[in-house]
Write a protein that holds these residues in place. Structure first.
Motif, mmCIF file in Angstrom:
data_model
loop_
_atom_site.group_PDB
_atom_site.id
_atom_site.type_symbol
_atom_site.label_atom_id
_atom_site.label_comp_id
_atom_site.label_asym_id
_atom_site.label_seq_id
_atom_site.Cartn_x
_atom_site.Cartn_y
_atom_site.Cartn_z
ATOM 1 N N ARG A 16 -0.980 0.097 12.298
ATOM 2 C CA ARG A 16 -0.395 -0.048 11.055
ATOM 3 C C ARG A 16 -0.644 -1.449 10.580
ATOM 4 O O ARG A 16 -0.186 -2.325 11.016
ATOM 5 C CB ARG A 16 1.058 0.161 11.152
ATOM 6 C CG ARG A 16 1.561 1.524 11.819
ATOM 7 C CD ARG A 16 2.913 1.859 11.959
ATOM 8 N NE ARG A 16 3.648 1.807 10.614
ATOM 9 C CZ ARG A 16 4.978 1.496 10.792
ATOM 10 N NH1 ARG A 16 5.647 1.134 11.641
ATOM 11 N NH2 ARG A 16 5.339 1.499 9.225
ATOM 12 N N SER A 18 0.252 -1.339 7.235
ATOM 13 C CA SER A 18 0.842 -1.549 6.038
ATOM 14 C C SER A 18 1.917 -0.627 6.122
ATOM 15 O O SER A 18 2.084 0.311 7.167
ATOM 16 C CB SER A 18 -0.016 -0.920 4.905
ATOM 17 O OG SER A 18 -0.353 0.309 4.859
ATOM 18 N N ARG A 19 3.082 -0.415 5.238
ATOM 19 C CA ARG A 19 4.105 0.398 5.616
ATOM 20 C C ARG A 19 3.635 1.732 5.045
ATOM 21 O O ARG A 19 2.997 1.917 4.232
ATOM 22 C CB ARG A 19 5.287 -0.222 4.413
ATOM 23 C CG ARG A 19 5.840 -1.454 5.090
ATOM 24 C CD ARG A 19 7.112 -1.714 4.229
ATOM 25 N NE ARG A 19 6.979 -2.054 2.687
ATOM 26 C CZ ARG A 19 7.890 -2.790 2.068
ATOM 27 N NH1 ARG A 19 9.110 -2.927 2.762
ATOM 28 N NH2 ARG A 19 7.702 -3.043 0.908
ATOM 29 N N SER A 20 4.259 2.697 5.547
ATOM 30 C CA SER A 20 4.181 4.005 5.094
ATOM 31 C C SER A 20 4.381 4.377 3.647
ATOM 32 O O SER A 20 5.267 3.535 3.124
ATOM 33 C CB SER A 20 4.674 5.053 6.105
ATOM 34 O OG SER A 20 6.256 5.170 5.745
ATOM 35 N N ILE A 24 7.507 2.665 1.711
ATOM 36 C CA ILE A 24 7.272 1.920 0.554
ATOM 37 C C ILE A 24 8.365 2.371 -0.612
ATOM 38 O O ILE A 24 9.055 1.509 -1.468
ATOM 39 C CB ILE A 24 5.934 1.811 -0.174
ATOM 40 C CG1 ILE A 24 4.932 1.245 1.028
ATOM 41 C CG2 ILE A 24 5.811 1.468 -1.516
ATOM 42 C CD1 ILE A 24 3.538 1.563 0.589
ATOM 43 N N GLU A 70 2.286 -1.702 -4.605
ATOM 44 C CA GLU A 70 2.450 -1.437 -3.260
ATOM 45 C C GLU A 70 1.474 -0.405 -2.560
ATOM 46 O O GLU A 70 0.849 -0.723 -1.772
ATOM 47 C CB GLU A 70 3.740 -1.588 -2.584
ATOM 48 C CG GLU A 70 3.818 -1.993 -1.135
ATOM 49 C CD GLU A 70 5.201 -2.241 -0.611
ATOM 50 O OE1 GLU A 70 5.412 -2.174 0.579
ATOM 51 O OE2 GLU A 70 6.257 -2.769 -1.425
ATOM 52 N N LYS A 74 -1.552 -0.847 -0.228
ATOM 53 C CA LYS A 74 -1.473 0.017 0.963
ATOM 54 C C LYS A 74 -3.123 0.511 1.180
ATOM 55 O O LYS A 74 -3.466 0.519 2.384
ATOM 56 C CB LYS A 74 -0.539 1.041 1.021
ATOM 57 C CG LYS A 74 -0.704 1.797 2.380
ATOM 58 C CD LYS A 74 0.545 2.976 2.103
ATOM 59 C CE LYS A 74 0.060 4.195 3.178
ATOM 60 N NZ LYS A 74 -0.148 3.309 4.705
ATOM 61 N N ASP A 78 -5.194 -0.577 4.320
ATOM 62 C CA ASP A 78 -5.781 0.329 5.363
ATOM 63 C C ASP A 78 -7.032 0.360 5.448
ATOM 64 O O ASP A 78 -7.660 0.689 6.553
ATOM 65 C CB ASP A 78 -4.977 1.709 5.039
ATOM 66 C CG ASP A 78 -3.488 1.444 5.156
ATOM 67 O OD1 ASP A 78 -2.980 0.763 5.775
ATOM 68 O OD2 ASP A 78 -2.552 2.538 4.874
ATOM 69 N N PHE A 186 2.789 -5.123 7.311
ATOM 70 C CA PHE A 186 2.978 -5.389 5.964
ATOM 71 C C PHE A 186 4.369 -5.558 5.808
ATOM 72 O O PHE A 186 5.248 -5.055 5.493
ATOM 73 C CB PHE A 186 2.706 -3.872 5.375
ATOM 74 C CG PHE A 186 2.551 -4.307 3.769
ATOM 75 C CD1 PHE A 186 1.104 -4.419 3.259
ATOM 76 C CD2 PHE A 186 3.650 -4.254 2.802
ATOM 77 C CE1 PHE A 186 1.031 -4.525 2.067
ATOM 78 C CE2 PHE A 186 3.310 -4.470 1.579
ATOM 79 C CZ PHE A 186 2.242 -4.413 1.007
#
Length: 753
Positions: A16, A18-20, A24, A70, A74, A78, A186
């Protein structure tokens, strides 16, 4: 393999970056500030009219902006993370193939070579002088020799030799995955800026609670015959106390930074790195691959023994190394393998040893042990060849010594080309007051010569790291005053970083080799090259995917933009909080109706804070990052808020004596508040460019349009009556604004002193 995938025995832990999407949306929607605003919005919707609920629309719009920005970040993050991810080599059906780490299944046989990151747990099946560094897991710096049957853990990496291992634990069962199950790259953790804003929000919370409670009671008492009006006035006093856009704009500013750097092929693996590099005051540079190009070429071979088969031996040594480093690749290109030479045993190169070797038999059957490495390590002390090696090194050339059974045979001189962008990047750091330390495993004279050619201050006095004092204080003193270090081992690189940190420096470390991993891990900011080893990319916060050292100024610039701009907008938001709290307090003490409805403060806040803050937060900004963020913000916000509250309430009291109409009183107070807030915006927007001046002028023009257009007058319930009240409001506001400018200049002089 298909059966293992079907039964879930696959390495399915997401890498990961970044945040999912869900995280987010939740992070931007379900916040403490949105909860407060949401409750107040429900109260207003219950009593109406809809004009007083406009502040809810601003929150919704800001939240959508945060989510969209965001999500864009992302996608960028990613995409770049996939490019920079490690791709292990797996043997399947008799073939060695590269796969994504997520495609590894249980019982896969995974090949290992120098610099490889071990991505799942397993048991060694083959070992050829295999040495593994487990320091990222255990803290133990010394490499561990692995033999068939030994366990290897995910998160460790190969420092020497090669081999293969069988995957025994994959996915969430692997050691490193269990440690990092909840981790997300992230993140804003350990950000000085985030910590400062959190401190401000705590300060605001302590102000809001008592002021808000007192205002609720006061307005219910003053407007006991008109409860809906009391609710509207109470909400009007509470809404502007909340700095609703401050945290949002911080997230947006970081997200935009990720996107901008992504366009430059720079992967930010942890968001604080954007801010952190802007605060760095010392950059430690590895010479090879950073100041010089990674590719090399053999410039000369100096024979020390006339009849030695130097070319054939060099070709055989090149063949013996499964994963040659850049120096050995240059030798392989210059001296191909010759038939008749056989490798019986070998010792792979490691940065700690600084040599590689092998026992070779020649076509006639003779056998000898050969070593190739740093002259001062391979050759005996006092050997005359060391003087010649130093002479080459002083010209910026890399020198390797070849010895047979301990006897010097030849010196191999290798040339490196300087990176075309190195000089400009170093000049940028010098102009910004950032000290540069060149740290290399090469000969100190050679490193010094390269540094001199790039005009690095202090390059005339390079130091061999092996001669540094052992006493911690003397060691730190030597590191502080020295610029160029040679013959630095992996652990010494780490020690140099720690010594600089102990002296109060914020340190960035760049590197591309496995010998840089420990230092990259301990530096405040680790910067790896995209073509570097998987281990360096795994521990670095920033990865330069195009291997361009010249990308660093762009990262520094993004950090400065974020820090400087968020300080500007924090000044605006905190000024609003201060004057809102003070107005609530004086209204309670005076026992009068609150001078505004929510629609008035929505209008003033949007034109003097919300809209301009969005543009200011994303604007170019090259100001140097400075410590003391919270103190500077409060030093501006408190006097600005006090002046705004005093001018507004003074105008309100005058209007109450002049008019017998609450709408006229509110209009005069709104005019005064807007003008003082516009003065604050004008101060914060400096230094002026055409667009900053146009932004301030546009906000003033927008308010004038509201006062001039009948429909907008009715919508916002604003109507100036006569000239006396508005004239006094303007006079008071201009006086307060002038006093704010004088106060701000005095504070600037005090800070300068």
């Amino acid at each position: 393999m298909a059966e293992r995938v079907a039964t879930g025995r696959v390495n399915d832990v997401p890498a990961r970056a970044s945040r999912s999407v869900g995280e987010i949306i939740r992070a931007n929607l379900f916040t403490r500030i949105n909860a407060i605003i949401g409750v107040l919005l429900i109260m207003i919707l219950a009593v109406g009219p809809i004009q007083d609920a406009l502040f809810g629309g601003v929150i919704i719009a800001n939240t959508l902006i945060g989510v969209i920005q965001e999500l864009r970040a992302k996608r960028t993050l990613d995409r770049l993370a996939i490019v920079g991810a490690a791709r292990p080599v797996v043997r399947r059906d008799g073939y060695a193939v590269e796969v994504d780490a997520s495609e590894i299944v249980l019982d896969d046989l995974i090949e290992l070579g120098q610099g490889d990151k071990i991505v799942v747990d397993g048991v060694v099946a083959e070992a050829d002088q295999l040495e593994v560094d487990e320091s990222l897991l255990t803290g133990e710096a010394d490499p561990v020799v692995k033999q068939p049957g030994d366990q290897v853990l995910s998160g460790s990496f190969v420092v020497a030799g090669g081999g293969a291992f069988t995957a025994t634990k994959v996915g969430r069962e692997a050691y490193a995955a269990r440690l990092a199950e909840e981790a997300s790259r992230f993140t804003l953790v350990n950000s000085q800026l985030r910590n400062g804003i959190d401190a401000i929000l705590r300060f605001v919370t302590w102000l809001i609670i008592p002021a808000g409670a007192a205002l609720v009671v006061s307005q219910l008492m003053v407007n006991r015959d008109d409860v809906p009006e009391a609710v509207r006035r109470m909400v009007a006093g509470l809404v502007p106390m909340v700095p609703e856009g401050l945290v949002l704009l911080m997230s947006v500013a970081f997200a935009v930074g990720v996107i901008r750097l992504g366009q430059r092929r720079t992967l930010v693996q942890e968001l604080p790195a954007i801010e952190g590099l802007a605060r760095v005051d010392v950059v430690c540079l590895d010479k090879t691959g950073t100041l010089t190009e990674a590719t090399m070429e053999v410039a000369e071979v100096l024979r020390l023994e006339a009849d030695a088969p130097v070319e054939a031996v060099l070709g055989a040594l090149g063949t013996a190394e499964e994963r040659p480093n850049p120096s050995l690749r240059a030798i392989i290109e210059a001296f191909p393998h010759q038939p008749g030479w056989t490798v019986h045993s070998r010792t792979p190169f490691s940065s700690a040893r600084k040599w590689s070797g092998a026992t070779l038999s020649d076509p006639s059957g003779g056998t000898a042990t050969w070593r190739l490495g740093a002259p001062e390590v391979v050759l005996p002390a006092g050997d005359p060849a060391l003087v010649e090696a130093d002479e080459y090194g002083a010209r910026g050339l890399r020198v390797l010594a070849l010895a047979r059974d301990g006897v010097p045979v030849a010196l191999v001189v290798i040339a490196q080309r300087l990176r075309a962008d190195a000089r400009d990047t170093l000049r940028y750091f010098a102009e910004q007051g950032v000290a540069v330390k060149v740290i290399s495993g090469d000969n100190a004279l050679s490193v010094g010569a390269v540094a001199r050619s790039l005009d690095i201050p202090g390059a005339d006095d390079p130091v061999d790291a092996r001669t540094l004092p052992e006493d911690p204080d003397a060691y730190a003193d030597a590191v502080e005053r020295t610029t160029v270090f040679g013959r630095v081992g992996p652990q010494q690189k780490r020690d140099l970083v720690k010594a600089l940190q102990a002296r109060g420096h914020t340190v960035a470390m760049t590197g591309d080799g496995v010998n840089d991993v420990l230092a990259l891990k301990d530096a405040d900011i680790g910067v790896a090259m995209g073509a570097g080893s998987p281990a360096t990319r795994a521990v670095a916060q920033i990865v330069l995917l195009d291997n361009s050292f010249a990308a660093l100024p762009a990262v520094v610039g993004e950090g400065r933009r974020v820090i400087g701009n968020l300080e500007r907008v924090a000044n605006l938001f905190l000024t609003k909080t201060v004057y809102s709290v003070l107005l609530a307090i004086v209204v309670v003490l005076a026992q009068v109706p609150y001078p505004f409805l929510p629609r008035h403060l929505t209008l003033v806040g949007s034109l003097t804070i919300g809209i301009p803050a969005f543009f200011l937060a994303l604007a170019p900004n090259a100001e140097r990052a400075r410590a003391g963020f919270v103190g500077r913000v409060l030093r501006f916000a408190i006097p600005a808020g006090v002046l705004a509250a005093a001018a507004t309430f003074g105008t309100y009291l005058y209007a109450r004596g002049l008019y017998d109409d609450l709408a006229a009183e509110t209009s005069a107070a709104t005019l005064a508040l807007f003008l003082v807030a516009l003065f604050a915006l004008a101060v914060i927007a400096r230094p002026y460019t055409w667009w900053r001046a146009a932004l301030v002028a546009a906000m003033g023009a927008a308010f004038a349009i509201v006062l001039a257009v009948p429909f907008l007058q009715d919508f916002f319930q604003l109507k100036l009556v006569g000239w006396r009240g508005p004239g006094v409001a303007v006079a008071i506001a201009v006086s307060a604004g002038a006093l704010l400018v004088v106060t701000e200049r005095l504070l600037d002089r005090l800070r300068t002193r």
